[in-house]
Design a protein around this motif. Structure first.
Motif, mmCIF file in Angstrom:
data_model
loop_
_atom_site.group_PDB
_atom_site.id
_atom_site.type_symbol
_atom_site.label_atom_id
_atom_site.label_comp_id
_atom_site.label_asym_id
_atom_site.label_seq_id
_atom_site.Cartn_x
_atom_site.Cartn_y
_atom_site.Cartn_z
ATOM 1 N N GLN A 73 87.151 25.510 41.218
ATOM 2 C CA GLN A 73 85.857 25.284 41.290
ATOM 3 C C GLN A 73 84.931 26.193 41.214
ATOM 4 O O GLN A 73 84.015 26.280 40.245
ATOM 5 C CB GLN A 73 85.450 24.214 42.323
ATOM 6 C CG GLN A 73 86.209 22.763 42.279
ATOM 7 C CD GLN A 73 85.857 22.150 43.624
ATOM 8 O OE1 GLN A 73 85.498 22.795 44.792
ATOM 9 N NE2 GLN A 73 85.790 21.007 43.594
ATOM 10 N N ASN A 74 85.334 27.379 41.708
ATOM 11 C CA ASN A 74 84.532 28.684 41.865
ATOM 12 C C ASN A 74 84.513 29.324 40.455
ATOM 13 O O ASN A 74 83.519 29.718 40.159
ATOM 14 C CB ASN A 74 84.936 29.818 42.825
ATOM 15 C CG ASN A 74 84.682 29.241 44.153
ATOM 16 O OD1 ASN A 74 83.908 28.383 44.512
ATOM 17 N ND2 ASN A 74 85.259 29.770 44.986
ATOM 18 N N ASP A 75 85.737 29.331 39.718
ATOM 19 C CA ASP A 75 85.820 29.804 38.270
ATOM 20 C C ASP A 75 85.085 28.923 37.484
ATOM 21 O O ASP A 75 84.462 29.332 36.322
ATOM 22 C CB ASP A 75 87.223 29.924 38.083
ATOM 23 C CG ASP A 75 87.862 31.457 38.599
ATOM 24 O OD1 ASP A 75 87.127 32.285 39.243
ATOM 25 O OD2 ASP A 75 89.249 31.379 38.556
ATOM 26 N N LEU A 76 85.050 27.853 37.513
ATOM 27 C CA LEU A 76 84.537 26.670 36.658
ATOM 28 C C LEU A 76 83.085 26.734 36.693
ATOM 29 O O LEU A 76 82.334 26.562 35.824
ATOM 30 C CB LEU A 76 85.176 25.214 36.805
ATOM 31 C CG LEU A 76 86.528 25.231 36.308
ATOM 32 C CD1 LEU A 76 87.102 23.997 36.464
ATOM 33 C CD2 LEU A 76 86.639 25.537 34.847
ATOM 34 N N HIS A 77 82.780 27.076 37.729
ATOM 35 C CA HIS A 77 81.315 27.204 38.206
ATOM 36 C C HIS A 77 80.554 28.173 37.161
ATOM 37 O O HIS A 77 79.390 28.055 36.701
ATOM 38 C CB HIS A 77 80.844 27.327 39.750
ATOM 39 C CG HIS A 77 79.263 27.402 39.972
ATOM 40 N ND1 HIS A 77 78.512 26.541 39.865
ATOM 41 C CD2 HIS A 77 78.666 28.649 40.243
ATOM 42 C CE1 HIS A 77 77.323 26.902 40.341
ATOM 43 N NE2 HIS A 77 77.168 28.365 40.400
#
Length: 164
Positions: free
Chosen positions: A24-28
């Motif tokens: 989720q952090n990378d995709l954000h």
């Protein structure tokens, strides 16, 4: 199994949850970048429509050359401001890491003339505007405004990313 040891399923849940958070952090970051590109794309589309409108007025070669020079000068001025803002915020970030609170460098404090073309260039360009019809001048000005608004949007993106 005794109560002191975690079950295999508990370990798998912990690992799974950790992976979800990492993804989720990378995709954000990618999602933010995608949304920014969509916003900039609207400026690009508007620019294409304006340039097309200009060419539909059947400008002579001198007018095409003059318009291109005016647009390029504005683009260079905006690129210079963007570069300066990047440097300011990277210096602010370095100062903040050292524990000193830097002065504010907000977008609202940015001077309007930071996007203006150099004085000598501007005089030459204003004199070349005399060769344009009123509708051509309006389109040229709309393109200049669009270039500036796009640059201001990029600066907002840079500022937002430096705040993260």
């Amino acid at each position: 199994m005794n109560d002191d040891k975690m079950s295999f399923e508990q370990w798998m849940n912990i690992i799974y949850n950790a992976l979800v958070v990492l993804m989720q952090n990378d995709l954000h970051r990618f999602n933010t970048n995608f949304e920014q590109k969509k916003i900039l794309f609207t400026y690009d589309i508007h620019d294409v429509h304006l340039v097309k409108s200009f060419y539909e007025l059947s400008p002579i070669e001198e007018q095409v050359y003059s318009a291109q020079q005016i647009w390029r000068s504005k683009l260079r001025a905006c690129e210079k401001v963007i570069s300066q803002q990047k440097k300011r915020w990277s210096m602010s970030d370095q100062v903040m890491v050292k524990g000193i609170i830097p002065g504010t460098h907000s977008i609202t404090n940015m001077k309007q003339n930071e996007f203006d073309i150099d004085g000598s260039d501007q005089k030459n360009q204003l004199s070349s505007m005399e060769c344009f019809s009123h509708s051509m001048r309006a389109i040229i000005q709309a393109c200049l405004d669009n270039i500036e608004q796009r640059a201001q949007q990029i600066i907002k993106f840079i500022h937002a990313s430096s705040q993260e």
